[in-house]
Design a protein around this motif. Structure first.
Motif, short mmCIF file in Angstrom:
data_model
loop_
_atom_site.label_atom_id
_atom_site.label_comp_id
_atom_site.label_asym_id
_atom_site.label_seq_id
_atom_site.Cartn_x
_atom_site.Cartn_y
_atom_site.Cartn_z
N LEU A 313 0.89 -1.19 0.04
CA LEU A 313 0.07 0.02 -0.19
C LEU A 313 0.66 1.17 0.01
CD1 LEU A 313 -2.81 1.32 0.19
CD2 LEU A 313 -2.59 1.14 2.85
N LEU A 314 1.95 1.18 0.71
CA LEU A 314 2.94 2.40 1.17
C LEU A 314 3.34 2.54 -0.44
CD1 LEU A 314 4.43 1.76 4.41
CD2 LEU A 314 2.64 3.52 3.92
N ARG A 315 3.88 1.35 -1.14
CA ARG A 315 4.52 1.84 -2.36
C ARG A 315 3.51 2.38 -3.42
NH1 ARG A 315 7.32 -2.89 -1.29
NH2 ARG A 315 5.89 -4.25 -2.32
N ALA A 316 2.45 1.78 -3.34
CA ALA A 316 1.40 2.17 -4.27
C ALA A 316 1.03 3.87 -4.16
CB ALA A 316 0.01 1.47 -4.28
N VAL A 317 1.08 4.28 -3.08
CA VAL A 317 0.76 5.51 -2.92
C VAL A 317 1.77 6.41 -2.81
CG1 VAL A 317 -1.34 5.04 -1.93
CG2 VAL A 317 0.53 5.55 -0.43
#
Ligand SMILES: Cc1cc2nc3c(=O)[nH]c(=O)nc-3n(C[C@H](O)[C@H](O)[C@H](O)COP(=O)(O)OP(=O)(O)OC[C@H]3O[C@@H](n4cnc5c(N)ncnc54)[C@H](O)[C@@H]3O)c2cc1C
Length: 507
Positions: A313-317
């Motif tokens: 999730l952190l990478r995706a945002v």
């Protein structure tokens, strides 16, 4: 007391001050005379109400008092609102129900939350998603805003600034970089505050809105410090992130929590263009308290951050860490009684009002701040700010929705102790996977075989399930809810399984 025509100005001022301090002036007049008017004559910097702290509790108190026509001074130690609160928070829909002035509020960091997501992960080191519940608000909620959204997340520095500005617009004077270090007292009551540097301000009512480490509570002798079981230290990492990616990936699922065998339920909040991951989760905090083991909040938080679904999730945002912070927050399972003295009322964290499960405390601070200001207005009008007179503040708090949040507080904590049992949490997560995903969404095995697997798990975890009943039933009873006799009896049996006894959970 009378002054002759020839009395010197100095003697007159001295005598007038004595009147003011003894509240005799207003008694003699038999009507409300704003104290600042009298202080204006005497040269003492006087107000009707002094508020210590410009957090949500203090600014709401100041706004309410100023709108009621009182002369209000807010003293805040920081250079600007929420200087100590680097991160953000989630404000529940009940704030929109109770505070019409936030209707239509738009702040750059705001993200509305119409979805809550609970992730159940496998045990470390794998920590992969095993089961996930996502939900929108229930149509059965008791007020319209709650049927529309759960929370709005935003940065504290924006929200606290908004509230402080509202108080100023209403006429309150707000002074920053003003550390309150002492209380001025007259015979029986608190009658003002002393600042670092020696300045003194006077008012018949002081509202202590100075947070979890409240100096006003300590100086007034209401509390020395919290007991270890009444306060928790929470830590969080804040990330900046791409607004567009967050809109696509998270959208309105602004509040998510991570549970699992031995995991504490750390939470992840998303604002318009940032992410906040906080902990320790309530489960492990409670377990540590019951079993008297030490938790390591930072390590637990790091473990959650490193879990693969969180990393994805952190990478995706495009999240980039920008701040790590640790704060204390009161965390009590029942409401405090020591919230007022002669001339003083405590609100928000200073009064220990965050609710007992997630330590949500901003709405509580605003609600209690408004109540305290209303009581101040009445008590000053009646010319009686004694402890007995201000005790009505506690009565009103007890009748308010703030107190209702504490109903079942002790039982709620037991619930988390039970859910935090790593073995039971692991087995029941797998049982849920069988009964939902494997039953309805996969053709890998005959359905009867899948369902049959639930039976031994149910049998083995019957004591845990009975404990859950032993928690829910007394909670409903404490809230005054009607229960069918069979369920009440089952609840009684549940208590026999130890939920009410508070014994150490299985580990
Ligand atoms: C990590 C974390 C996450 C949280 N998340 C949420 C959430 O999502 N939702 C929620 O509702 N609640 C949340 N809370 C709880 C919430 O932050 C508090 O309950 C809330 O801030 C209480 O407001 P308050 O006005 O009582 O006190 P505070 O916000 O603490 O304000 C007190 C003010 O008083 C000032 N002050 C202190 N001492 C003095 C002094 N001697 N002189 C002058 N000024 C002084 C301080 O500088 C401060 O500005 C969270 C808490 C933590 C620690």
């Amino acid at each position: 007391m009378r002054y002759g025509r020839k009395a010197s100005a100095r003697a007159a001022v001295k005598a007038l001050r004595a009147f003011v301090d003894g509240n005799k002036w207003r008694q003699r007049k038999g009507r409300y005379v704003p104290l600042h008017y009298i202080h204006g004559i005497t040269g003492v910097r006087g107000y009707d109400v002094i508020v210590v702290g410009a957090g949500p509790g203090g600014s709401t108190a100041a706004l309410t008092a100023a709108e009621a026509g009182m002369k209000v001074l807010v003293l805040e130690r920081s250079r600007y609102p929420a200087e100590k609160n680097a991160g953000g928070f989630a404000l529940s829909s009940k704030a929109w129900r109770d505070f019409p002035f936030i209707t239509g509020l738009e702040l750059p960091s705001m993200r509305k939350g119409t979805q809550c997501v609970a992730h159940f992960l496998s045990p470390p080191p794998e920590m992969e998603e095993r089961f996930c519940i996502a939900s929108g608000p229930s149509g059965r909620m008791s007020y319209p805003e709650a049927r529309e959204f759960f929370t709005v997340t935003m940065l504290r520095r924006e929200f606290d600034r908004f509230l402080a500005d509202k108080a100023e617009e209403a006429g309150a004077e707000v002074k920053f970089t003003s550390l309150v270090t002492g209380l001025a007292k007259d015979a029986d009551n608190i009658a003002g505050v002393l600042l670092e540097g020696g300045d003194e301000y006077r008012a018949p009512v002081v509202i202590g809105a100075d947070g979890v480490m409240s100096q006003t509570a300590r100086l007034a002798g209401l509390r020395d410090k919290w007991r270890p079981d009444e306060v928790i230290s929470a830590c969080a990492v804040d990330y900046s992130a791409s607004r567009e990616r967050l809109d696509d990936v998270v959208h309105e699922a602004n509040f998510q929590a991570y549970f699992g065998p031995g995991m504490g339920g750390n939470y992840l909040m998303c604002y318009a263009d940032c992410v906040h991951i906080g902990g320790p989760g309530v489960t492990n905090s409670l377990i540590s308290r019951v079993s008297r083991t030490r938790i390591k909040p930072a390590r637990e938080l790091l473990e959650t951050i490193q879990a693969p679904p969180v990393q994805r999730l952190l990478r995706a945002v495009d999240a980039v860490p920008r701040e790590f912070h640790v704060h204390c927050v009161p965390w009590k399972d029942s409401m405090s009684d020591d919230v007022c003295a002669g001339g003083l009322m405590l609100v928000g964290d200073a009064a220990g009002l965050p609710e007992p499960l997630w330590a949500e405390g901003v709405w509580q601070a605003m609600y209690s701040g408004r109540l305290a200001a209303q009581v101040a207005r009445e008590a000053i009008g009646e010319d009686d700010v004694s402890a007995a007179s201000l005790a009505r503040y506690l009565d009103r708090l007890r009748e308010s929705p703030v107190a209702r949040e504490f109903v079942g507080g002790a039982q709620l904590r037991r619930l988390f102790e039970v859910l935090g049992d790593p073995r039971a949490a692991g087995e029941m997560t797998e049982m849920m996977v069988d009964l939902t995903v494997n039953m309805f969404m996969s053709g890998q095995e005959p359905k009867a075989q899948t369902v049959a697997r639930a039976v031994p798990i149910l049998m083995e975890n019957l004591p845990v399930l009975m404990k859950l009943l032993g928690i829910y039933v007394p909670m409903i009873q404490e809230a005054g809810g009607e229960l069918p006799p069979q369920l009440a009896a089952l609840g009684g049996m549940g208590a026999l399984f130890g939920a009410a006894g508070g014994e150490e959970p299985q580990r």
